[in-house]
Design an enzyme around this catalytic site. Structure first.
Site, PDB file in Angstrom:
ATOM      1  N   HIS A 191       3.074   2.445   2.128  1.00  0.00           N
ATOM      2  CA  HIS A 191       3.482   3.117   3.352  1.00  0.00           C
ATOM      3  C   HIS A 191       4.221   2.118   4.240  1.00  0.00           C
ATOM      4  O   HIS A 191       4.218   0.920   3.974  1.00  0.00           O
ATOM      5  CB  HIS A 191       2.286   3.764   4.085  1.00  0.00           C
ATOM      6  CG  HIS A 191       1.241   2.794   4.534  1.00  0.00           C
ATOM      7  ND1 HIS A 191      -0.014   2.736   3.997  1.00  0.00           N
ATOM      8  CD2 HIS A 191       1.270   1.843   5.487  1.00  0.00           C
ATOM      9  CE1 HIS A 191      -0.728   1.793   4.582  1.00  0.00           C
ATOM     10  NE2 HIS A 191       0.023   1.244   5.491  1.00  0.00           N
TER      11      HIS A 191
ATOM     12  N   ASN B 153       0.812  -1.213   0.000  1.00  0.00           N
ATOM     13  CA  ASN B 153       0.000   0.000   0.000  1.00  0.00           C
ATOM     14  C   ASN B 153       0.849   1.269   0.000  1.00  0.00           C
ATOM     15  O   ASN B 153       0.342   2.363   0.200  1.00  0.00           O
ATOM     16  CB  ASN B 153      -0.927   0.000   1.220  1.00  0.00           C
ATOM     17  CG  ASN B 153      -1.753  -1.266   1.277  1.00  0.00           C
ATOM     18  OD1 ASN B 153      -2.240  -1.741   0.260  1.00  0.00           O
ATOM     19  ND2 ASN B 153      -1.905  -1.835   2.463  1.00  0.00           N
TER      20      ASN B 153
ATOM     21  N   CYS C 229       3.663   6.835   8.533  1.00  0.00           N
ATOM     22  CA  CYS C 229       5.040   7.215   8.264  1.00  0.00           C
ATOM     23  C   CYS C 229       5.303   7.027   6.779  1.00  0.00           C
ATOM     24  O   CYS C 229       4.970   5.983   6.202  1.00  0.00           O
ATOM     25  CB  CYS C 229       5.996   6.353   9.091  1.00  0.00           C
ATOM     26  SG  CYS C 229       7.734   6.794   8.895  1.00  0.00           S
TER      27      CYS C 229
END
Length: 378
Positions: free
Chosen positions: A272, A270, A307
């Protein structure tokens, strides 16, 4: 087709009478002490079988779309995973590989967390949810909604060693109006001993705006049919460690590891940083003298923000204090391997933050004295 109460009863009855008809010879046989007598069936294959039997039991014909969407793939046939007879939980077995063990010659906590993630994703696929990595329902995909982790709590009572076989059972259920939860039970396949438990909380987020959103009744109805009808908790004990709030560390931290940067292989499908990467970052700031003498028995993480690949992360750690003394634990929810001497058990608070001070994660870990070397493989 949605499998509901009465239909499941008819389905189970039909399966009992027609086991040989539906080709259980294609299932995977596993060895126990008395020979190859245990059978396993992939989750998707089991669901396909349930749908076929349900059609017979209820007189409903399956559509071509239903037939094709649940055809067993090669991965399904080889995977040691199976839906429960009632379709409300999923079990899968894993062999611990040599590259999944660490300095203690046992599986690392990152390995355990990755397996929890794997069995959760395979459970979602086995009931027909999205295979894009988000485990989304049809309505969620239409509205660009995804699940994101809010909290993860893992307790490990005994770490499996290289070549041990680990069996993990998982299920999901509703968690209020804003999310859901997923629980796991980890067992030593050879003995049936519970060697770990875990639970997690998930909230719904709009993939485009990155804002949280309440779970609608339409979405809830789509996944609740695959959830236990009465609450089933991996941690049923009152005031168990999975419920504890995590205090924020102040600036007087004792240990730190600064300037951590996500690597390319820290990113998941995805785009991330993967949830398991945060565990490794938390442990980076643990003092080496504790790593040498203790092993992690409990970790809790609260996820507060995403993050990104270009972020720079600081990992901060300090002992948790109660009335100016380090908290001394008395055990962990009935763990057979909890330290007998409570002074051997230590607890720490953790904080992952960006270089500008923004919180990414809060964490708590509990550490027990390492077992003697001759106990590791018993």
């Amino acid at each position: 087709m949605l499998l509901r109460g009465g239909a499941f009863s008819a389905c189970n009855a039909a399966i009992s009478e027609n086991r040989s008809t539906f080709g259980f010879s294609n299932s995977i046989r596993r060895k126990n002490g008395n020979g190859f007598v245990l059978y396993n069936y992939s989750g998707r294959a089991r669901r396909a079988q349930l749908l076929r039997v349900l059609a017979v039991a209820t007189g409903e014909a399956k559509t071509k779309q239903q037939e094709s969407s649940h055809e067993a793939t090669l991965a399904d046939r080889l995977r040691l995973g199976i839906l429960a007879e009632d379709g409300l939980s999923y079990k899968e077995s894993f062999i611990v590989r040599c590259y999944e063990v660490g300095i203690n010659k046992t599986a690392t906590v990152e390995t355990i967390a990755n397996l929890l993630q794997e069995v959760g994703c395979n459970h979602a696929q086995s009931v027909g949810f999205s295979t894009d990595g988000f485990a989304t329902t049809l309505t969620m995909r239409k509205l660009h909604l995804i699940w994101v982790t809010a909290r993860m709590h893992i307790e490990i009572y005994k770490y499996p060693a290289w070549s041990d076989v680990l069996e993990i059972e998982t299920w999901c259920q509703s968690e209020g109006r804003i999310g859901t939860r997923r629980d796991w039970i980890l067992k030593d396949y050879a003995t049936g001993e519970v060697i770990g438990r875990a639970t997690s909380k998930w909230v719904m987020m709009n993939q485009d705006t990155r804002r949280l959103q309440k779970v609608t009744d339409e979405v809830r109805d789509e996944y609740l049919i695959y959830c236990p009808k009465t609450p089933r908790l991996a941690f049923p004990e009152e005031n168990n460690a999975s419920l504890k709030k995590i205090a924020k560390l102040d600036d007087r931290v004792q240990y730190s590891k600064l300037g951590l940067v996500p690597r390319r292989n820290d990113l998941d499908m995805n785009h991330h940083v993967n949830n398991v990467t945060y565990i490794g970052w938390v442990l980076e700031s643990m003092p080496q003298e504790i790593i040498n003498t203790h092993e992690l028995q409990t970790i809790t993480l609260d996820y507060r923000r995403e993050c990104q690949q270009d972020d720079v992360v600081d990992s901060l750690t300090s002992p948790e204090f109660v009335d100016d003394a380090i908290l001394e634990l008395e055990g962990t929810n009935g763990s057979a391997t909890a330290a007998k001497d409570e002074n051997d058990c230590l607890q720490f608070l953790h904080l992952l933050r960006l270089s500008d001070g923004s919180e990414i994660n809060r964490g708590r870990t509990e550490w027990r004295k390492k077992p003697a070397k001759n106990e590791l493989y018993n």
